[in-house]
Design a protein around this motif. Sequence first.
Motif, PDB file in Angstrom:
ATOM      1  N   MET A   1     -28.155  94.030  -8.074  1.00 32.87           N
ATOM      2  CA  MET A   1     -28.322  92.870  -8.919  1.00 32.87           C
ATOM      3  C   MET A   1     -28.887  91.742  -8.061  1.00 32.87           C
ATOM      4  O   MET A   1     -28.359  91.457  -6.997  1.00 32.87           O
ATOM      5  CB  MET A   1     -26.952  92.486  -9.508  1.00 32.87           C
ATOM      6  N   PRO A   2     -29.925  91.101  -8.525  1.00 35.20           N
ATOM      7  CA  PRO A   2     -30.485  89.987  -7.763  1.00 35.20           C
ATOM      8  C   PRO A   2     -29.451  88.890  -7.549  1.00 35.20           C
ATOM      9  O   PRO A   2     -28.589  88.647  -8.403  1.00 35.20           O
ATOM     10  CB  PRO A   2     -31.635  89.498  -8.635  1.00 35.20           C
ATOM     11  N   ALA A   3     -29.545  88.229  -6.418  1.00 30.07           N
ATOM     12  CA  ALA A   3     -28.564  87.207  -6.046  1.00 30.07           C
ATOM     13  C   ALA A   3     -28.454  86.094  -7.091  1.00 30.07           C
ATOM     14  O   ALA A   3     -27.354  85.624  -7.393  1.00 30.07           O
ATOM     15  CB  ALA A   3     -28.913  86.626  -4.686  1.00 30.07           C
ATOM     16  N   ALA A   4     -29.577  85.670  -7.648  1.00 25.14           N
ATOM     17  CA  ALA A   4     -29.546  84.589  -8.645  1.00 25.14           C
ATOM     18  C   ALA A   4     -28.796  85.024  -9.902  1.00 25.14           C
ATOM     19  O   ALA A   4     -28.042  84.246 -10.484  1.00 25.14           O
ATOM     20  CB  ALA A   4     -30.956  84.148  -8.992  1.00 25.14           C
TER      21      ALA A   4
ATOM     22  N   ARG B   1     -26.445  87.366 -10.059  1.00 30.11           N
ATOM     23  CA  ARG B   1     -25.033  87.457  -9.671  1.00 30.11           C
ATOM     24  C   ARG B   1     -24.402  86.059  -9.635  1.00 30.11           C
ATOM     25  O   ARG B   1     -23.298  85.845 -10.134  1.00 30.11           O
ATOM     26  CB  ARG B   1     -24.891  88.133  -8.318  1.00 30.11           C
ATOM     27  N   ALA B   2     -25.121  85.090  -9.070  1.00 30.58           N
ATOM     28  CA  ALA B   2     -24.612  83.714  -9.005  1.00 30.58           C
ATOM     29  C   ALA B   2     -24.407  83.148 -10.407  1.00 30.58           C
ATOM     30  O   ALA B   2     -23.423  82.437 -10.656  1.00 30.58           O
ATOM     31  CB  ALA B   2     -25.572  82.844  -8.203  1.00 30.58           C
ATOM     32  N   HIS B   3     -25.311  83.472 -11.320  1.00 28.37           N
ATOM     33  CA  HIS B   3     -25.148  83.001 -12.701  1.00 28.37           C
ATOM     34  C   HIS B   3     -23.843  83.518 -13.293  1.00 28.37           C
ATOM     35  O   HIS B   3     -23.062  82.748 -13.846  1.00 28.37           O
ATOM     36  CB  HIS B   3     -26.326  83.451 -13.559  1.00 28.37           C
ATOM     37  N   TRP B   4     -23.622  84.836 -13.208  1.00 25.53           N
ATOM     38  CA  TRP B   4     -22.412  85.407 -13.800  1.00 25.53           C
ATOM     39  C   TRP B   4     -21.160  84.868 -13.114  1.00 25.53           C
ATOM     40  O   TRP B   4     -20.155  84.618 -13.770  1.00 25.53           O
ATOM     41  CB  TRP B   4     -22.450  86.926 -13.760  1.00 25.53           C
TER      42      TRP B   4
END
Length: 79
Positions: free
Chosen positions: A1-4, A6-9
Amino acid sequence: MPAALRAHWQSVLPAGAYLTLDFDTLRAHPETETARLLAWCGLSPASGCAEVVRSNTAPGWRAYVDRLTGLRSALAAQG
C-alpha cells in the motif's frame, strides 16, 4: 500500500481498526504472521494456517507487475 494511502487510513480510522500485513513478510515468516493475523481477528491459532501460506506456489504479486503499471500510476497520481 502506498505510504500516502496508508497515512490517510491511519488518520481517519481509530487506532487498531486495521492491520497492516506485508505479503513478503508473511511468505518469509508464515507462522509468526498468521498467528498475528488470527490474533488481530480475535481467533485462536489454528494448525495448518501457516502451512497454507508455506505451500502456496503462486509466484507472488511481482509476476503481475507489468499488468499493474496503469493501476500503480493512477494510485501514485492520487498521492
